[in-house]
Design an enzyme around this catalytic site. Structure first.
Site, mmCIF file in Angstrom:
data_model
loop_
_atom_site.group_PDB
_atom_site.id
_atom_site.type_symbol
_atom_site.label_atom_id
_atom_site.label_comp_id
_atom_site.label_asym_id
_atom_site.label_seq_id
_atom_site.Cartn_x
_atom_site.Cartn_y
_atom_site.Cartn_z
ATOM 1 N N SER A 1 0.840 -1.197 0.000
ATOM 2 C CA SER A 1 0.000 0.000 0.000
ATOM 3 C C SER A 1 0.871 1.241 0.000
ATOM 4 C CB SER A 1 -0.892 0.025 1.247
ATOM 5 O OG SER A 1 -0.147 0.412 2.400
ATOM 6 N N ASP A 2 0.380 2.305 -0.656
ATOM 7 C CA ASP A 2 0.989 3.594 -0.388
ATOM 8 C C ASP A 2 0.769 3.881 1.095
ATOM 9 O OD1 ASP A 2 2.257 6.034 -0.689
ATOM 10 O OD2 ASP A 2 1.102 6.601 -2.457
ATOM 11 N N TRP A 3 1.577 4.767 1.634
ATOM 12 C CA TRP A 3 1.561 4.990 3.083
ATOM 13 C C TRP A 3 0.221 5.596 3.500
ATOM 14 C CZ3 TRP A 3 5.263 2.448 1.407
ATOM 15 C CH2 TRP A 3 6.338 2.023 2.182
#
Length: 749
Positions: free
Chosen positions: A277-279
């Site tokens: 996931s992106d942060w």
């Protein structure tokens, strides 16, 4: 005729190749060699039995620990089973400095300096896949020297709007050019035993409301514009990891979007790696995990144990809403990646890497030197002639500004960044006086506030008032100098992740400075350093000499100075269209951008030059545009046959003559058009091949571009297949999308 050419074509992309017949003194490249070099093997299945054995010995808690962040840039390892943490680092511009394990605070180390590489705009302006391969190999070596398993790069979403905050790093507006650069980058990076994390998957084309906006587009647009580079990175380059984007797509967040992560990514493309996931892009436990996200990072919770894939996941398994078999599937994918990069298994054979070396600075220089775009040179002020030159005014904050850090997002901690003023001082004869003036300040107001859906500068809003004293100093420097070189544009505090620009106007009141300096000295050279289009209308009308450079890395100043002084003949080409006005760009002409809760891509497949050329809208500078210190003529364009079947490859040749007195490189661009009508709406022309050819002064090169017939297909929504229409196609050969110098027609059976 000479064979010393760079040749990159559609066939090259499909095979991951360009045409490499022989190396030249400047290490240019060609065909069969590159096909072999860029044929990625992908993840091996040889360790699957070992992985099954390891997983059988793990507790549920150990398994879950591998699926979420356990520090800012790692998951949790299992020491007694020999499973290390997965170490990640940001890396669009170079390997990010080390931060503390539990916060974003810099760790304060002295061994984490890295090479600053040109941003994506600069790399793409080279129109040279060999430079992309150089970039990947070089940054891969730096990643390994820092002990990284995954580099969170490259980022290559389509440049849909000129004001997008990440235009400076998102490569181009064209899917073919994107995949031509991304495949060699990813292959070369992963050959260094570090995984690429391609991002941001997918349709992540604006920063405004990026964490909430629901992107809507038709399937053909998705397949033809926004997915080709991702597909090539998976199926050709065998990328080991993918980053799920922040935004929603057709109602679901992309980290819990089973259509994108399962149906397309794994079932269609055969992806074997992990989705990270992106942060803070995960919003659920069961849905995100079962949709295909493997590793949750950066979620804004009090502790790492509170992540959706941490305690809530443990509780879901114990409650029976998520099976342990589902957990095992994701753990096995992560272990497979660790074996692929030799963090497990054959660790003795793993690449060691190197960092901040002279060789890497040379790599950065080579990329930067091919990226600089000459926009205008009507009075031949360039290259600068130092014979008889007594003084030069160097004006503008960008003459001394460094760009390795700044803005919101990942920068690079580097000891080495040469500014344009540094370079000119070192390269100009000592007899030439340099009169420097800053000209303008790069100051910002407090952040704007706006209602949902507004385009707001969430980070920095420029102050556009000029200081009269600084203008006077700049005018005085210009008046007393033989020539003035004005360094203007933007910086990474203004062009930044998490913020789209409100318009195309030059920040910091620079237009007034340009006008004042030009009035003071008619021999003014305007140099823009920026990553995205701006309003250059007045500058283009009133100035004879304009150069475009980028956030171009540790050696950016040296590369730019060498272009200005003629050591390097500029060969960069614009990777996006520069509009006359913002409203001419498709996302704005259709009043789509920035949307609100939903963003409908109303322009469909007509993104970038496709829109301008199909709708007959004249740009300020077209896609693929860039001048040289020499001139080129095209002649004798022809195809190897008149008729082709769908499994054939079309070979197009054209003679390129250097009609000037300076050796130079020209990018021969091949655009395809369907002649005589089509069953579907098509763009006026689409890039389907290109070649960068080095042509000596007075010489002629025979340039070859290979186009697989399958590259001419459109996506048929009804059959869910790529379809090649029979009939006549015209190949338009030119030096930009608007400067067509020759045509070839072929028939497809």
């Amino acid at each position: 005729m000479n064979k010393k050419i760079l040749c990159f074509s559609a066939a090259a992309v499909l095979l991951m190749a360009s045409c490499k017949e022989e190396k030249t003194t400047d290490e240019t490249a060609s065909s069969g060699e590159v096909a072999a070099t860029y044929e990625a093997k992908g993840m091996s299945d040889e360790y699957d039995a070992k992985i099954d054995e390891i997983v059988s010995k793990m507790t549920l808690e150990e398994k879950v620990g591998m699926l979420h962040g356990y520090s800012m840039f790692t998951n949790q390892g299992v020491e007694h089973l020999g499973i290390p943490e997965v170490h990640m680092a940001d890396g669009p511009l170079g390997v990010r400095e080390e931060i503390e394990r539990m916060s974003w605070k810099p760790a304060g180390r002295t061994d984490d300096f890295a090479t600053f590489y040109p941003a994506g705009g600069g790399l793409s302006a080279t129109w040279n896949p060999e430079m992309a391969a150089t970039f990947g190999k070089s940054i891969g070596e730096e990643s390994r020297a820092r002990g990284k398993d995954i580099l969170l790069a490259p980022a290559f979403n389509i440049v849909r709007t000129p004001v997008g905050g990440r235009t400076f790093e998102y490569l181009t507006e064209d899917p073919f050019l994107n995949k031509s650069l991304i495949v060699p980058y990813v292959v070369s990076l992963q050959e260094q035993d570090v995984a690429a994390c391609i991002k941001h998957f997918a349709a992540n084309n604006q920063e405004t409301n990026r964490g909430t906006v629901d992107v809507q587009m038709d399937e053909r647009t998705l397949r033809e514009i926004y997915l080709p580079a991702f597909e090539a990175a998976i199926t050709k380059a065998k990328a080991y990891s993918v980053m799920g984007a922040y935004n929603k797509f057709r109602g679901d967040f992309l980290c819990e979007n089973s259509y994108m992560l399962q149906d397309v990514l794994r079932d269609e493309w055969g992806f074997k790696g992990i989705v990270i996931s992106d942060w803070a892009a995960v919003h659920s436990t069961k849905k995100a995990l079962e949709a295909g996200t493997d590793l949750e990072m950066g979620t804004n919770k009090p502790t790492f144990d509170d992540f959706y894939f941490a305690k809530p996941l443990l509780e879901a398994v114990k409650a029976g809403t998520v099976t342990e078999a589902e957990i095992d599937k994701h753990v096995k994918r992560t272990l497979k990646l660790l074996f692929a990069v030799k963090a497990m298994g054959d660790t003795a054979g793993r690449a060691k890497g190197s960092i901040s070396t002279d060789a890497h600075f040379k790599d950065a220089y080579n990329i930067a030197s091919e990226s600089v775009v000459l926009l205008k040179n009507s009075e031949n002020l360039l290259p600068l002639k130092t014979d008889g030159l007594k003084s030069i005014a160097v004006i503008g904050a960008n003459a001394t500004k460094t760009h390795a850090q700044g803005g919101f997002g990942a920068g690079v901690k580097t000891k080495h960044e040469i500014t344009p003023l540094d370079a000119l001082k070192a390269k100009l004869p000592s007899s030439v006086a340099i009169n420097y003036a800053a000209g303008y300040k790069t100051e910002f107001k407090p952040r704007s506030e706006g209602k949902f859906g507004d385009v707001v500068q969430e980070v920095n809003v420029p102050i556009n008032t000029l200081d009269p004293k600084m203008i006077a100093e700049a005018v005085a420097a210009a008046k007393k100098s033989d020539v003035a070189v004005l360094f203007v544009g933007a910086n990474r505090d203004y062009e930044t992740e998490a913020s789209d620009r409100m318009d195309l106007s030059l920040p910091f009141g620079q237009q007034g400075l340009i006008d004042a300096v030009k009035a003071a000295n008619p021999k003014t050279i305007v140099v823009f350093i920026a990553g995205a289009p701006y309003d250059l209308n007045k500058t283009e009308k009133e100035n004879s000499t304009i150069v475009w450079s980028w956030y171009n890395g540790s050696e950016g100043g040296n590369a730019l100075a060498d272009v200005l002084l003629g050591k390097v003949n500029p060969s960069g080409k614009l990777p996006w269209t520069m509009p006359v006005k913002l409203e001419d760009s498709p996302a704005h002409a259709t009043k789509s951008f920035p949307g609100g809760a939903t963003e409908e891509y109303k322009e469909g497949i007509l993104v970038g030059y496709r829109w301008f050329d199909t709708k007959n809208v004249t740009p300020l500078y077209p896609f693929g545009y860039g001048l040289s210190y020499t001139t080129f003529e095209f002649a004798n364009a022809k195809a190897d046959k008149k008729e082709y079947a769908t499994d054939d490859t079309i070979t197009v040749t054209v003679d390129v003559k250097n009609t000037g007195k300076t050796d130079g490189k020209e990018v021969v661009q091949l655009y395809a058009s369907k002649t005589g009508g089509s069953k579907v709406t098509r763009a006026n022309k689409e890039l389907k091949g290109f070649t960068k050819a080095l042509v000596k002064a007075g010489s002629t090169e025979s340039v070859t571009i290979k186009v697989p017939v399958k590259e001419l297909a459109y996506y048929d929504v009804a059959t869910k297949k790529w379809t090649v229409e029979s009939g006549t196609y015209t190949f338009k050969l030119g030096s930009s999308s608007r400067d067509i110098k020759g045509e070839v027609s072929v028939n497809i059976k």
